[in-house]
Write a protein that holds these residues in place. Structure first.
Motif, PDB file in Angstrom:
ATOM      1  N   ARG A 173       0.819  -1.210   0.000  1.00 61.64           N
ATOM      2  CA  ARG A 173       0.000   0.000   0.000  1.00 61.64           C
ATOM      3  C   ARG A 173       0.854   1.262   0.000  1.00 61.64           C
ATOM      4  O   ARG A 173       0.534   2.255  -0.666  1.00 61.64           O
ATOM      5  N   ALA A 174       1.975   1.220   0.720  1.00 58.20           N
ATOM      6  CA  ALA A 174       2.859   2.394   0.784  1.00 58.20           C
ATOM      7  C   ALA A 174       3.620   2.608  -0.516  1.00 58.20           C
ATOM      8  O   ALA A 174       4.141   3.712  -0.755  1.00 58.20           O
ATOM      9  N   GLU A 175       3.694   1.590  -1.377  1.00 57.19           N
ATOM     10  CA  GLU A 175       4.384   1.737  -2.658  1.00 57.19           C
ATOM     11  C   GLU A 175       3.504   2.387  -3.727  1.00 57.19           C
ATOM     12  O   GLU A 175       3.999   2.777  -4.780  1.00 57.19           O
ATOM     13  N   TRP A 176       2.200   2.488  -3.496  1.00 63.27           N
ATOM     14  CA  TRP A 176       1.273   3.096  -4.446  1.00 63.27           C
ATOM     15  C   TRP A 176       1.437   2.468  -5.831  1.00 63.27           C
ATOM     16  O   TRP A 176       1.667   3.142  -6.844  1.00 63.27           O
ATOM     17  N   LEU A 177       1.288   1.149  -5.880  1.00 61.88           N
ATOM     18  CA  LEU A 177       1.394   0.419  -7.140  1.00 61.88           C
ATOM     19  C   LEU A 177       0.167   0.621  -8.016  1.00 61.88           C
ATOM     20  O   LEU A 177       0.228   0.452  -9.239  1.00 61.88           O
ATOM     21  N   MET A 178      -0.939   0.971  -7.384  1.00 62.09           N
ATOM     22  CA  MET A 178      -2.207   1.131  -8.080  1.00 62.09           C
ATOM     23  C   MET A 178      -2.977   2.286  -7.455  1.00 62.09           C
ATOM     24  O   MET A 178      -2.730   2.649  -6.307  1.00 62.09           O
ATOM     25  N   ILE A 179      -3.909   2.828  -8.226  1.00 59.92           N
ATOM     26  CA  ILE A 179      -4.924   3.717  -7.662  1.00 59.92           C
ATOM     27  C   ILE A 179      -6.098   2.817  -7.291  1.00 59.92           C
ATOM     28  O   ILE A 179      -6.801   2.300  -8.170  1.00 59.92           O
ATOM     29  N   PRO A 180      -6.341   2.559  -5.997  1.00 59.41           N
ATOM     30  CA  PRO A 180      -7.388   1.598  -5.620  1.00 59.41           C
ATOM     31  C   PRO A 180      -8.759   2.055  -6.073  1.00 59.41           C
ATOM     32  O   PRO A 180      -9.087   3.250  -6.049  1.00 59.41           O
ATOM     33  N   GLN A 181      -9.579   1.105  -6.451  1.00 60.86           N
ATOM     34  CA  GLN A 181     -10.938   1.410  -6.875  1.00 60.86           C
ATOM     35  C   GLN A 181     -11.949   0.992  -5.811  1.00 60.86           C
ATOM     36  O   GLN A 181     -12.066   1.635  -4.785  1.00 60.86           O
TER      37      GLN A 181
END
Length: 624
Positions: free
Chosen positions: A553-561
């Motif tokens: 989550r801290a890596e911001w691999l995705m923009i969560p939907q």
């Protein structure tokens, strides 16, 4: 204590523990932790009707097209439903996601304390669809050819399998490189078993539409390349009376008809061209299931609760490309997705925001790290974002007005810190290059979700182009990681393990066609996945998965939907259903053709047609 010192300490203690180690056991099932819910000699799974009648048909839909009947290679587009023609050594109950019961395997020998090997003993009556017996050499052949010539993801998935050996015609032994990964003995049981006599003289890497020989409950009946495929229940299926199959695979025919997109498919469903639709669009579910067949009860709507962790669905970043290799840029871009507005304006308030890679479960990280989580993470502090050691990272929350100025100002500050400044009408780096990105899509209906994100990014000076491709082009570009952003989902499990290597492992990042679309390469993540696969207790597993969740989550691999804890299912009312659904699946393979309901439906549909009502349900139909 360092990770290395901890490992050495454990290894020194192992010889002392060995006198108390459990002896190898032979069982009807394998479970990762605890005991199987169903004892040896059980009669059927609890969520099926063991007396369900056989007959009738089930018509389903597929999106896009297909040009291959080989689902194991990284070439072509395989048809939907191919898993129906193959049996595996073991099978799972949809009530117990982390237990595997013998299917081709009559029994399983393993050591509860030493996961360096497992032995599967085959049922002597097991047969391929051409009548030839299934033998241990077929298991060895299947493993070797899938790992060596199959899609690259298989090589990574089975990387820790050291050898496979046929001990006799009905016995096969798998040896593993370590002895602590207790999921591996279960994973190899999921391997589809292919007939050596069929594939030995064929090019496994070619793909194509030659009808293969399988061993499962169905065989391929007919097909129209790219448009339709049907599977016929094999009346000679060797395993039809097994407890794991009783009450399942009840339809004489299961077919798939393919549509270019889900909007066209929905019209086909309304016209009765297929029987069952699992709806994934909140707007459609809320506003468009009002056609005559729904109003008069010929189509039944069902919201079926499940107990599954929710997958992380989102806009995935490709970390292989600049500027998306900068975590600060990824976090800044994430501020531009206004979920609260989208949920109200587009989704009728149907969804919950996804924050975790294991949402809707105890595995999701919450609040500050617990002491056990900190012990896992502390050795890696210098390599991790500071946010990992604070409250679990949450997706941004907006006012829900479609233009959240506060979030965009935060994004602007993050972008400045990353070296991006607004000038001459665009957001530019020190070299004067404007930030321009492309969102790759395959479903046109997703554009309405992307457009608000595009508008907010434009307010920051970022150009986002939306590119919608056909299925073949889209799949090939994803296989080659040729994208900036795309919409994807990362499946979640109640007991994560080896599959995590394929989604987040460093080696998978460079393997075309792997599940690591984002291209994450992190020694910390690799180390945590390794510990997860070696977890021996539920408590250890939960702690280790929560630690991994914090890092991801801290890596911001995705923009969560977003997600929902239900299946939305619409079906034409011609089927019988068991008394209760399974806890972790739809249970559709336990449905059956109800002849009386089907006849009543046909009479009502003819009457509706005579009355001039739209959206009737013909006995068959072609895609529009």
């Amino acid at each position: 204590m360092s990770v290395l010192l901890r490992a050495l300490t454990i290894s020194l203690l192992l010889p002392l523990a060995s006198p108390l180690a459990a002896a190898p056991v032979t069982s009807h099932a394998l479970t990762l932790r605890g005991a199987p819910a169903l004892p040896a000699g059980f009669s059927h799974f609890d969520y099926v009707n063991p007396d369900a009648p056989k007959g009738g048909r089930l018509r389903l839909d597929g999106l896009g097209t297909f040009d291959s009947l080989n689902q194991f290679i990284n070439k072509g587009i395989p048809a939907d439903g191919l898993s129906r023609i193959y049996d595996t050594l073991t099978t799972s109950s949809e009530d117990e996601p982390m237990t595997r019961y013998g299917l081709l395997a009559k029994s399983i020998e393993h050591d509860p304390d030493d996961a360096s090997w497992v032995i599967y003993r085959l049922r002597p009556e097991a047969r391929f669809s051409d009548g030839r017996p299934v033998r241990a050499r077929d298991v060895v052949f299947s493993f070797d050819i899938i790992r060596s010539q199959g899609a690259p993801a298989y090589k990574a998935y089975f990387a820790d399998v050291a050898s496979v050996e046929a001990l006799d015609p009905l016995t096969v032994r798998f040896r593993f490189r370590g002895k602590d990964n207790h999921e591996l003995p279960m994973i190899v049981g999921e391997l589809p078993i292919l007939p050596e006599h069929y594939w030995r003289k064929r090019d496994f890497t070619r793909g194509g539409l030659d009808i293969p020989v399988g061993s499962g409950p169905y065989v391929i009946g007919s097909l129209e390349p790219g448009r339709r495929i049907s599977y016929r229940r094999n009346p000679e299926y060797w395993g039809r009376d097994l407890a794991v199959n009783r009450g399942q695979y009840n339809f004489d025919e299961v077919s798939y008809v393919f549509y270019r997109d889900s909007g066209v498919a929905f019209e086909g469903f309304k016209a009765g061209q297929f029987d069952l639709r699992q709806e994934n669009k909140a707007k459609t579910w809320a506003t468009e299931y009002r056609f005559p067949a729904v109003r008069d009860g010929r189509v039944v709507l069902l919201e079926q609760q499940h107990q599954n962790p929710s997958p992380m669905q989102g806009f995935a970043f490709n970390l292989r490309r600049q500027p998306l290799d900068d975590r600060r840029v990824r976090e800044a871009l994430s501020q531009a997705f206004d979920f609260e507005w989208a949920n109200r304006a587009l989704f009728y308030g149907a969804y919950r925001r996804t924050h975790s890679y294991f949402d809707n479960s105890e595995l999701a990280a919450r609040g500050e790290p617990a002491a056990a989580e900190r012990r896992l993470l502390e050795p890696w502090r210098k390599q991790l974002p500071a946010a990992v050691f604070g409250p679990a990272v949450m997706a941004p929350v907006s006012r829900g007005d479609g233009y959240d100025r506060d979030n965009l100002l935060r994004a602007q500050a993050m972008l400045k810190a990353a070296g991006w400044h607004y000038r001459d009408g665009a957001l530019r780096n020190a070299a004067g290059q404007a930030m321009q990105l492309e969102m790759l899509l395959v479903q046109p209906e997703f554009e309405r979700i992307v457009q608000p994100l595009k508008r907010n990014l434009a307010r920051l000076g970022i150009r986002l182009d939306i590119r919608i491709l056909d299925a073949a082009q889209y799949i090939e570009r994803l296989r080659q990681f040729d994208f900036d952003l795309t919409v994807t989902g990362v499946p979640a499990s109640l007991s994560p393990g080896n599959e995590l290597w394929g989604y987040f492992g460093s080696q998978a990042a460079d393997s075309p066609g792997s599940g690591n679309l984002m291209g994450l390469k992190s020694p910390v993540v690799d180390a945590l996945i390794g510990q997860i696969t070696r977890a021996r207790t539920r408590e250890e597993l939960v702690t280790e998965v929560r630690a991994l969740d914090r890092v991801l989550r801290a890596e911001w691999l995705m923009i969560p939907q977003f997600h929902i804890p239900t299946y939305r299912i619409a079906r034409w009312d011609r089927f019988g259903l068991p008394e209760r659904p399974p806890r972790h699946g739809t249970g559709i393979d336990a449905w059956w053709w109800d002849a009386a309901r089907a006849a009543r439906l046909e009479r009502r549909s003819r009457a509706a047609a005579d009355d001039g009502a739209a959206d009737t349900a013909p006995a068959s139909g072609e895609p529009r």
